[in-house]
Design an enzyme around this catalytic site. Structure first.
Site, mmCIF file in Angstrom:
data_model
loop_
_atom_site.group_PDB
_atom_site.id
_atom_site.type_symbol
_atom_site.label_atom_id
_atom_site.label_comp_id
_atom_site.label_asym_id
_atom_site.label_seq_id
_atom_site.Cartn_x
_atom_site.Cartn_y
_atom_site.Cartn_z
ATOM 1 C CG ASP A 128 -2.250 -1.252 1.277
ATOM 2 O OD1 ASP A 128 -2.350 -1.803 0.240
ATOM 3 O OD2 ASP A 128 -3.059 -1.313 2.010
ATOM 4 N NE ARG A 172 -6.285 -2.477 5.009
ATOM 5 C CZ ARG A 172 -5.678 -3.476 5.808
ATOM 6 N NH1 ARG A 172 -7.058 -4.275 5.997
ATOM 7 N NH2 ARG A 172 -4.471 -3.731 5.381
HETATM 8 O O1 F6P Z 1 -2.434 -3.811 3.268
HETATM 9 C C1 F6P Z 1 -1.973 -4.601 1.981
HETATM 10 C C2 F6P Z 1 -3.383 -4.782 1.872
HETATM 11 O O2 F6P Z 1 -3.572 -5.872 0.020
HETATM 12 C C3 F6P Z 1 -4.248 -3.560 1.126
HETATM 13 O O3 F6P Z 1 -4.013 -3.385 -0.043
HETATM 14 C C4 F6P Z 1 -5.964 -4.425 1.053
HETATM 15 O O4 F6P Z 1 -6.972 -4.102 1.381
HETATM 16 C C5 F6P Z 1 -5.490 -5.905 2.495
HETATM 17 O O5 F6P Z 1 -4.356 -5.930 2.204
HETATM 18 C C6 F6P Z 1 -6.517 -6.820 2.234
HETATM 19 O O6 F6P Z 1 -6.031 -8.453 3.209
HETATM 20 P P1 F6P Z 1 -6.183 -9.530 2.873
HETATM 21 O O7 F6P Z 1 -5.683 -9.910 2.221
HETATM 22 O O8 F6P Z 1 -5.993 -10.025 4.543
HETATM 23 O O9 F6P Z 1 -7.278 -9.336 2.346
#
Ligand code: F6P
Length: 322
Positions: A128, A172
């Site tokens: 991110d 996010r």
């Molecule tokens: O923080 C990194 C990230 O890839 C965000 O961009 C995304 O919203 C989130 O993690 C998704 O998380 P998970 O893999 O737990 O669904």
């Protein structure tokens, strides 16, 4: 300090392996005993800890993911969980930690130090790029290149069908991926949580451009306040019923793949400097790179300050897309 451990926590990011490698190799260089904690803070609680040496990190620099695995541990957010983790570290006489991850990872390390006095140095690992105290985070460069490759492919089919595409990228709470991938992918509009009124702006752009151009690409950060790409596309379709629009959500594809050269170099620098910092007595800081120099930021600052998007790029992009 003679014994340190390394872990990866939170969402994985390409380049984490390169960072683990640098931590272990730097540790060996400084005559330390190195331990790998498997599965992030959860692995610390479950005593999933093994010794590592130079050969444990051979042939990993080119791989995405993390050989140490990762997790978003709920148990480490509890005092009982952290106490278990502390006992496990104590039993192995581990005196310092290198924690590779994002905001949640830094928060865990900071609380753990306050409670038990175990010093940590954080390495920013998240696609991110939303961590204060570093210009770039490990994984960001690879993720934007993955997104741009996908945007280029979508552009071909958008062009062939004269369609309007809304491409959702990760982020996010931040629009760093959307901004960079949007600019590099030649998007006509970029939706990010740091800005408002993008929809009105793209309506103006579209009204002007649709006279000369048949297809369009818009990039939407998943955390945009207008909603996800599907919602933005729906609004757009209602406003321009004659257009043929489609949505593509790039999702976790952005998290995988071979780390770019830039990510491998960044990760190597940060991992090596994290170990050096621990030995020099730094504690509860995140290591980063600012203006191409190694910089340290307290966990507190790194956690509580929001990293702004590059405003100059946003303005520049406005000029070249309107
Ligand atoms: O923080 C990194 C990230 O890839 C965000 O961009 C995304 O919203 C989130 O993690 C998704 O998380 P998970 O893999 O737990 O669904």
């Amino acid at each position: 300090m003679k014994r340190i451990a390394v872990l990866t926590s939170g969402g994985d990011a390409p380049g984490m392996n390169a960072c683990i490698r640098a931590v272990v190799r730097a540790g060996v260089h400084f005559d330390l005993e190195i331990f790998g904690i498997h599965g992030g803070y959860q692995g610390l609680i479950e005593n999933n800890i093994t010794t590592m040496d130079a050969s444990s990190v051979a042939n990993i620099i080119q791989y995405g993911g993390t050989i140490l695995k990762t997790a978003r541990s709920k148990e480490f957010m509890t005092a009982e969980g952290r106490l278990k983790a502390y006992h496990n570290l104590k039993a192995l006489n581990i005196e310092g930690l290198v924690c590779i991850g994002g905001n949640g990872t830094y928060t865990g390390a900071m609380i753990f130090e306050k409670e038990f006095g175990i010093p940590s140095v954080g390495c920013p690992g998240t696609i991110d790029n939303d961590l204060y105290g570093t210009d770039y985070t490990i994984g960001y460069d690879t993720a934007i290149n993955t997104a741009v490759e996908a945007i280029d492919k979508i552009r071909d089919t958008a062009d062939a069908h004269n369609r309007v595409f809304f491409i959702e990228v990760m982020g996010r709470h931040s629009g760093h991926i959307a901004l960079y991938a949007g600019i590099a992918g030649g998007a006509e509009g970029i939706f990010i949580p740091e800005k408002e009124h993008e929809f009105d702006d793209i309506v103006k752009i579209y009204e002007k451009k649709s006279r000369t151009k048949q297809f369009s690409i818009f990039v939407v950060a998943e955390g945009d306040e207008d909603g996800h790409a599907f919602e933005v596309a729906k609004k757009f379709q209602e406003k321009f019923p004659d257009t043929d629009s489609r949505v593509t959500v790039l999702g976790h594809i952005q998290r995988g793949g071979k780390p770019s050269a830039n990510d491998r170099i960044l990760a190597s620098r940060l991992g090596a400097h994290a170990v050096k910092a621990l030995l020099e007595g730094q504690r509860n800081v995140a290591v980063g790179v600012i203006a191409n120099d190694i910089a340290f930021t307290s966990f507190e600052d790194a956690i509580y300050h929001k990293k702004d998007i590059n405003e100059k790029l946003w303005v520049m992009n406005d000029i070249i897309t309107r």
